[in-house]
Design a protein around this motif. Structure first.
Motif, mmCIF file in Angstrom:
data_model
loop_
_atom_site.group_PDB
_atom_site.id
_atom_site.type_symbol
_atom_site.label_atom_id
_atom_site.label_comp_id
_atom_site.label_asym_id
_atom_site.label_seq_id
_atom_site.Cartn_x
_atom_site.Cartn_y
_atom_site.Cartn_z
ATOM 1 N N SER A 104 5.986 -30.483 5.428
ATOM 2 C CA SER A 104 6.685 -30.852 6.662
ATOM 3 C C SER A 104 5.717 -31.448 7.679
ATOM 4 O O SER A 104 6.042 -32.425 8.365
ATOM 5 N N ALA A 105 4.507 -30.877 7.758
ATOM 6 C CA ALA A 105 3.504 -31.385 8.695
ATOM 7 C C ALA A 105 3.051 -32.789 8.303
ATOM 8 O O ALA A 105 2.846 -33.648 9.160
ATOM 9 N N VAL A 106 2.901 -33.025 6.996
ATOM 10 C CA VAL A 106 2.520 -34.353 6.517
ATOM 11 C C VAL A 106 3.607 -35.369 6.856
ATOM 12 O O VAL A 106 3.330 -36.484 7.290
ATOM 13 N N CYS A 107 4.870 -34.959 6.672
ATOM 14 C CA CYS A 107 6.003 -35.838 6.974
ATOM 15 C C CYS A 107 6.028 -36.191 8.462
ATOM 16 O O CYS A 107 6.246 -37.344 8.830
ATOM 17 N N ARG A 108 5.781 -35.207 9.314
ATOM 18 C CA ARG A 108 5.782 -35.466 10.764
ATOM 19 C C ARG A 108 4.630 -36.397 11.157
ATOM 20 O O ARG A 108 4.803 -37.288 11.987
ATOM 21 N N LYS A 109 3.463 -36.195 10.540
ATOM 22 C CA LYS A 109 2.308 -37.053 10.845
ATOM 23 C C LYS A 109 2.582 -38.483 10.398
ATOM 24 O O LYS A 109 2.255 -39.444 11.106
ATOM 25 N N ALA A 110 3.197 -38.633 9.211
ATOM 26 C CA ALA A 110 3.529 -39.973 8.714
ATOM 27 C C ALA A 110 4.559 -40.643 9.619
ATOM 28 O O ALA A 110 4.483 -41.850 9.883
ATOM 29 N N ALA A 111 5.529 -39.869 10.104
ATOM 30 C CA ALA A 111 6.557 -40.420 11.002
ATOM 31 C C ALA A 111 5.931 -40.935 12.293
ATOM 32 O O ALA A 111 6.313 -41.990 12.810
ATOM 33 N N GLU A 112 4.962 -40.183 12.829
ATOM 34 C CA GLU A 112 4.278 -40.618 14.047
ATOM 35 C C GLU A 112 3.519 -41.923 13.819
ATOM 36 O O GLU A 112 3.514 -42.818 14.661
ATOM 37 N N LEU A 113 2.876 -42.019 12.641
ATOM 38 C CA LEU A 113 2.120 -43.227 12.304
ATOM 39 C C LEU A 113 3.050 -44.438 12.187
ATOM 40 O O LEU A 113 2.755 -45.517 12.698
ATOM 41 N N ILE A 114 4.188 -44.253 11.514
ATOM 42 C CA ILE A 114 5.155 -45.343 11.341
ATOM 43 C C ILE A 114 5.726 -45.776 12.692
ATOM 44 O O ILE A 114 5.916 -46.958 12.949
ATOM 45 N N LYS A 115 5.969 -44.804 13.554
ATOM 46 C CA LYS A 115 6.524 -45.107 14.870
ATOM 47 C C LYS A 115 5.569 -45.979 15.690
ATOM 48 O O LYS A 115 5.998 -46.848 16.453
ATOM 49 N N ARG A 116 4.264 -45.753 15.518
ATOM 50 C CA ARG A 116 3.265 -46.546 16.243
ATOM 51 C C ARG A 116 3.133 -47.950 15.659
ATOM 52 O O ARG A 116 2.651 -48.866 16.313
ATOM 53 N N GLY A 117 3.574 -48.114 14.401
ATOM 54 C CA GLY A 117 3.468 -49.403 13.729
ATOM 55 C C GLY A 117 2.697 -49.277 12.437
ATOM 56 O O GLY A 117 1.551 -48.828 12.443
ATOM 57 N N CYS A 118 3.341 -49.661 11.333
ATOM 58 C CA CYS A 118 2.716 -49.502 10.019
ATOM 59 C C CYS A 118 3.142 -50.656 9.117
ATOM 60 O O CYS A 118 4.334 -50.861 8.876
ATOM 61 N N ASP A 119 2.168 -51.402 8.608
ATOM 62 C CA ASP A 119 2.466 -52.572 7.771
ATOM 63 C C ASP A 119 3.159 -52.190 6.468
ATOM 64 O O ASP A 119 3.868 -53.002 5.877
ATOM 65 N N THR A 120 2.950 -50.957 6.030
ATOM 66 C CA THR A 120 3.494 -50.523 4.737
ATOM 67 C C THR A 120 5.014 -50.631 4.689
ATOM 68 O O THR A 120 5.592 -50.990 3.665
ATOM 69 N N VAL A 121 5.694 -50.314 5.786
ATOM 70 C CA VAL A 121 7.160 -50.322 5.800
ATOM 71 C C VAL A 121 7.725 -51.424 6.693
ATOM 72 O O VAL A 121 8.948 -51.547 6.823
ATOM 73 N N ASP A 122 6.858 -52.221 7.283
ATOM 74 C CA ASP A 122 7.320 -53.271 8.197
ATOM 75 C C ASP A 122 8.174 -54.298 7.454
ATOM 76 O O ASP A 122 7.725 -54.944 6.515
ATOM 77 N N GLY A 123 9.440 -54.420 7.863
ATOM 78 C CA GLY A 123 10.348 -55.383 7.248
ATOM 79 C C GLY A 123 10.875 -54.985 5.879
ATOM 80 O O GLY A 123 11.496 -55.795 5.188
ATOM 81 N N ALA A 124 10.671 -53.731 5.471
ATOM 82 C CA ALA A 124 11.101 -53.288 4.135
ATOM 83 C C ALA A 124 12.600 -52.989 4.102
ATOM 84 O O ALA A 124 13.230 -52.724 5.126
ATOM 85 N N VAL A 125 13.173 -53.060 2.906
ATOM 86 C CA VAL A 125 14.559 -52.631 2.672
ATOM 87 C C VAL A 125 14.477 -51.302 1.922
ATOM 88 O O VAL A 125 13.928 -51.240 0.823
#
Length: 283
Positions: A104-125
């Protein structure tokens, strides 16, 4: 997290978390009455760990438990149990965050990173299916993804007659629509109902458009669940150009069959460099 060069804390298994929880209870032993036996009782520690796992999934904090204890101040037993849960949970989180973490902690940390901007999911379907509900932690991730990806697709089983069997996914659908609307995203709901036709009134499955660019993969998805179990290795009955499914009795037969297929392809003129073996677990 790895793609973004972020450090990933060491994940603890259930056994590791149980050992950490025992240490937390032992450290608080002098303050405990109702949960004191957890330090020496395996079943009790397992039940307490399940409770704490649920707390983490749904973002419950020790402070919330203390407030619950205050609400039950007229019931001495319940008040004491909530208070003990609060101090154990706080101690466990303190010990966990110092060196380790849970999923759960890893998921929350990843969510924070994505919210700040992350090329990995940018524009993904992105497709999200195979569920009936989400935890608060998962909803944090979904909100973060919705702000970065081009499209989020949720797949749920439901019924046009609003059958009570589907009340959980129906409620989840309503929650997702509410959350996405509040985030300012456009929401489209599509019912993939089966078409009725034929003289016998049989049902024709809806057209699978997810793999329109590769009908063979769509055929596997459509037929895979209907493959019958067998006690011997044999070819499964899925007829589609370019796709063959072979059912094996064990992992060794799988390896032998892959090797035979590679030899046959090479004998037919295909280069070894053009042949790939894909597995969820290479070991």
């Amino acid at each position: 997290l790895s793609d973004a060069a972020e450090s990933v804390p060491q994940l603890l298994s259930q056994s590791g978390k149980a050992m950490l929880l025992v240490n937390a209870v032992q450290a608080l032993s002098a303050e405990l009455r109702y949960y004191k036996r957890c330090e020496s009782n395996v079943k009790s520690i397992a039940g307490l760990l399940d409770t704490i796992n649920e707390f983490m999934k749904y973002c419950v904090t020790p402070q919330m438990l203390e407030k619950a204890a205050e609400l039950e101040k007229n019931d001495d037993v319940l008040n004491a149990k909530f208070h003990e849960l609060s101090v154990i949970y706080a101690k466990f989180c303190q010990m966990l965050s110092s060196e380790y973490c849970d999923s759960s902690a890893v998921c929350r940390k990843a969510a924070e990173l994505i919210k700040r901007g992350c090329d990995t999911v940018d524009g993904a379907v992105i497709w999200i299916d195979g569920f009936s509900g989400f935890t608060e932690t998962e909803l944090l991730m979904i909100k973060a993804l919705s702000g970065q990806c081009a499209e989020l697709n949720f797949c749920l089983f439901s019924d046009s007659d609003r059958n009570l069997i589907f009340s959980c996914p129906d409620r989840t659908c309503s929650d997702i629509i509410r959350i996405m609307t509040a985030c300012g995203h456009r929401v489209k709901v599509e019912n993939l109902q089966e078409k009725r036709g034929g003289s016998g009134g049989y049902q024709i499955p809806y057209e699978n458009t997810r793999f329109a660019g590769c009908p063979a993969i769509g055929k596997i998805e459509e037929s895979y669940g209907r493959i019958k179990k067998s006690t011997k290795s044999t070819s499964a009955d899925i007829s589609c150009d370019g796709v063959a499914v072979f059912r094996c009795t064990d992992i060794y037969r799988e390896i032998e069959n892959c090797a035979d297929e590679i030899i046959n392809l090479a004998a037919g003129g295909m280069k070894f460099s053009d042949i790939a073996v894909v597995s969820p677990n290479v070991d």
